[in-house]
Design a protein around this motif. Structure first.
Motif, mmCIF file in Angstrom:
data_model
loop_
_atom_site.group_PDB
_atom_site.id
_atom_site.type_symbol
_atom_site.label_atom_id
_atom_site.label_comp_id
_atom_site.label_asym_id
_atom_site.label_seq_id
_atom_site.Cartn_x
_atom_site.Cartn_y
_atom_site.Cartn_z
ATOM 1 N N ASP A 294 0.527 -1.196 -0.152
ATOM 2 C CA ASP A 294 0.595 -0.111 0.169
ATOM 3 C C ASP A 294 0.609 1.251 -0.173
ATOM 4 N N ALA A 295 1.916 0.866 1.209
ATOM 5 C CA ALA A 295 3.138 2.409 0.530
ATOM 6 C C ALA A 295 3.217 2.333 -0.737
ATOM 7 N N GLU A 296 4.253 1.775 -1.195
ATOM 8 C CA GLU A 296 4.697 2.093 -2.020
ATOM 9 C C GLU A 296 3.459 1.855 -3.475
ATOM 10 N N ALA A 297 2.064 1.441 -3.268
ATOM 11 C CA ALA A 297 1.312 1.935 -4.372
ATOM 12 C C ALA A 297 0.718 3.448 -3.760
ATOM 13 N N TYR A 298 0.437 4.248 -3.373
ATOM 14 C CA TYR A 298 0.476 5.846 -2.073
ATOM 15 C C TYR A 298 1.471 6.579 -3.008
ATOM 16 N N VAL A 299 2.853 6.559 -3.112
ATOM 17 C CA VAL A 299 3.495 6.796 -3.358
ATOM 18 C C VAL A 299 3.411 7.265 -5.080
ATOM 19 N N LYS A 300 3.760 5.788 -6.079
ATOM 20 C CA LYS A 300 3.642 5.797 -7.421
ATOM 21 C C LYS A 300 2.459 6.844 -7.659
ATOM 22 N N ILE A 301 1.524 6.323 -6.876
ATOM 23 C CA ILE A 301 -0.100 6.949 -7.292
ATOM 24 C C ILE A 301 0.070 8.817 -7.556
ATOM 25 N N PHE A 302 0.667 8.731 -5.977
ATOM 26 C CA PHE A 302 0.408 10.341 -5.942
ATOM 27 C C PHE A 302 1.529 10.785 -6.393
ATOM 28 N N SER A 303 2.412 10.629 -7.307
ATOM 29 C CA SER A 303 3.740 11.003 -8.346
ATOM 30 C C SER A 303 3.070 10.861 -9.926
ATOM 31 N N GLU A 304 1.902 9.993 -9.995
ATOM 32 C CA GLU A 304 1.401 10.219 -11.117
ATOM 33 C C GLU A 304 0.301 11.286 -11.138
ATOM 34 N N LEU A 305 -0.019 11.536 -9.901
ATOM 35 C CA LEU A 305 -1.468 13.038 -9.775
ATOM 36 C C LEU A 305 -1.167 14.005 -9.689
ATOM 37 N N HIS A 306 0.573 13.976 -9.032
ATOM 38 C CA HIS A 306 0.828 15.521 -9.153
ATOM 39 C C HIS A 306 1.820 16.109 -10.548
ATOM 40 N N ALA A 307 2.444 14.631 -11.783
ATOM 41 C CA ALA A 307 2.376 15.322 -12.203
ATOM 42 C C ALA A 307 0.982 15.639 -13.441
ATOM 43 N N GLN A 308 0.159 15.801 -12.959
ATOM 44 C CA GLN A 308 -0.985 16.733 -13.524
ATOM 45 C C GLN A 308 -1.135 18.034 -13.245
#
Length: 317
Positions: A254-268
């Protein structure tokens, strides 16, 4: 005044570092430091339930080269409480009224942490001519509820925890309350900042207001989602890349998923501006980003880069 009965005795709030400004029956605390003639002015928008003192290291660093103001939203820190809903519509209205009443003139570089990222978008949508640049500090995102694993369960847990902390503070159980961050930090803040943390850590308003802000989170994400462009404003989006604490394989995943997803959202967010860029800080956590001095130094450097870019653009016009 909060009277902490059980463990800490009765005490008065430490004096505010800034001034309380009346915006029409509601007094909000704002603290401005740095060169008074420097433009643009950096405005720090705090995360959910956070107060101005939480951004000491960021403000201290930015103020060496730019004017910077932190403030306490209604019901937090030294500001008065408000009966209005704690949503973006009302909080942005309050901020605009505060800046006008305190004679803090635009242009602004808005720096929003966590929930504050949604609020600086809401502010830019309503007052676009005042905003010259934006810095997102590991910001919340309109799509996070749909994207993040176990989001609704974690949100329910957060609401229950804030309610429990508010009740505990009313009973004076400050010894059971913890810092806003369980991440290790470097750099001891000054005594007045530590005193503010200690006092307001026992203030029930901090937790009840945090709960009220969390209750309106969906409205804030809908508000922020209405912004589909930031034009050519300088924009930096900082993503905390450090994994959250975990004790089993599922929590790690879950922690790894959070970092990956937020990185993608922040790129937006970065893509909303032709002058947008994303910076990932691998050694920073969501809260150590501002509480840890070494992480805050990285934040300061990026904020000042946006300030300098705004200055350069203004000089070329």
């Amino acid at each position: 005044m909060v009277c902490v009965l059980a463990l800490a005795g009765c005490s008065s709030a430490p004096p505010p570092p800034g001034q309380k400004v009346d915006i029409g029956g509601l007094a909000l605390h704002v603290n401005c430091t740095g060169p008074s003639t420097a433009q643009p002015t950096v405005i720090i928008e705090a995360g959910l339930g956070e107060m101005s003192a939480s951004y000491h290291w960021v403000q201290a660093g930015v103020s060496k080269q730019a004017r910077v103001c932190s403030y306490d939203r209604a019901g937090l820190g030294w500001s008065d409480s408000s009966s209005d809903p704690r949503d973006a519509q009302h909080m942005v209205r309050d901020l605009h009224a505060l800046l006008e009443a305190a004679h803090i003139s635009p242009p602004y570089v808005l720096a929003g942490h966590s929930l504050g990222g949604l609020l600086i978008l809401a502010y830019t949508r309503r007052y676009p001519d005042e905003v010259a640049g934006l810095v997102f500090l590991d910001s919340s995102h309109p799509q996070q509820k749909a994207r993040l694993p176990d989001y609704e369960r974690n949100e329910r847990w957060g609401k229950r925890m804030l309610t429990a902390l508010s009740i505990g503070a009313h009973l004076g159980l400050t010894g059971l309350l913890t810092s806003s961050s369980d991440e290790p930090s470097s750099g001891e803040p000054p005594a007045d900042v530590r005193a503010a943390f200690e006092y307001f850590g026992g203030d029930p308003r901090m937790y009840s207001t945090g709960r009220a802000e969390l209750d309106r989170f969906d409205a804030d994400t809908a508000d922020a989602a209405l912004v589909d462009s930031l034009g050519d404003r300088p924009v930096v989006v900082i993503t905390a890349g450090k994994l959250r604490k975990h004790s089993n394989p599922k929590e790690l995943a879950d922690a790894e998923a959070y970092v990956k997803i937020f990185s993608e959202l922040h790129a937006q967010y970065a893509a909303l501006s032709s002058r947008g860029r994303q910076v990932i800080l691998p050694n920073a956590g969501h809260m150590s980003l501002v509480y840890d001095k070494s992480n805050a130094d990285d934040v300061v450097r990026n904020i000042l880069e946006v300030v300098q870019e705004v200055r350069s653009l203004n000089q070329s016009q």
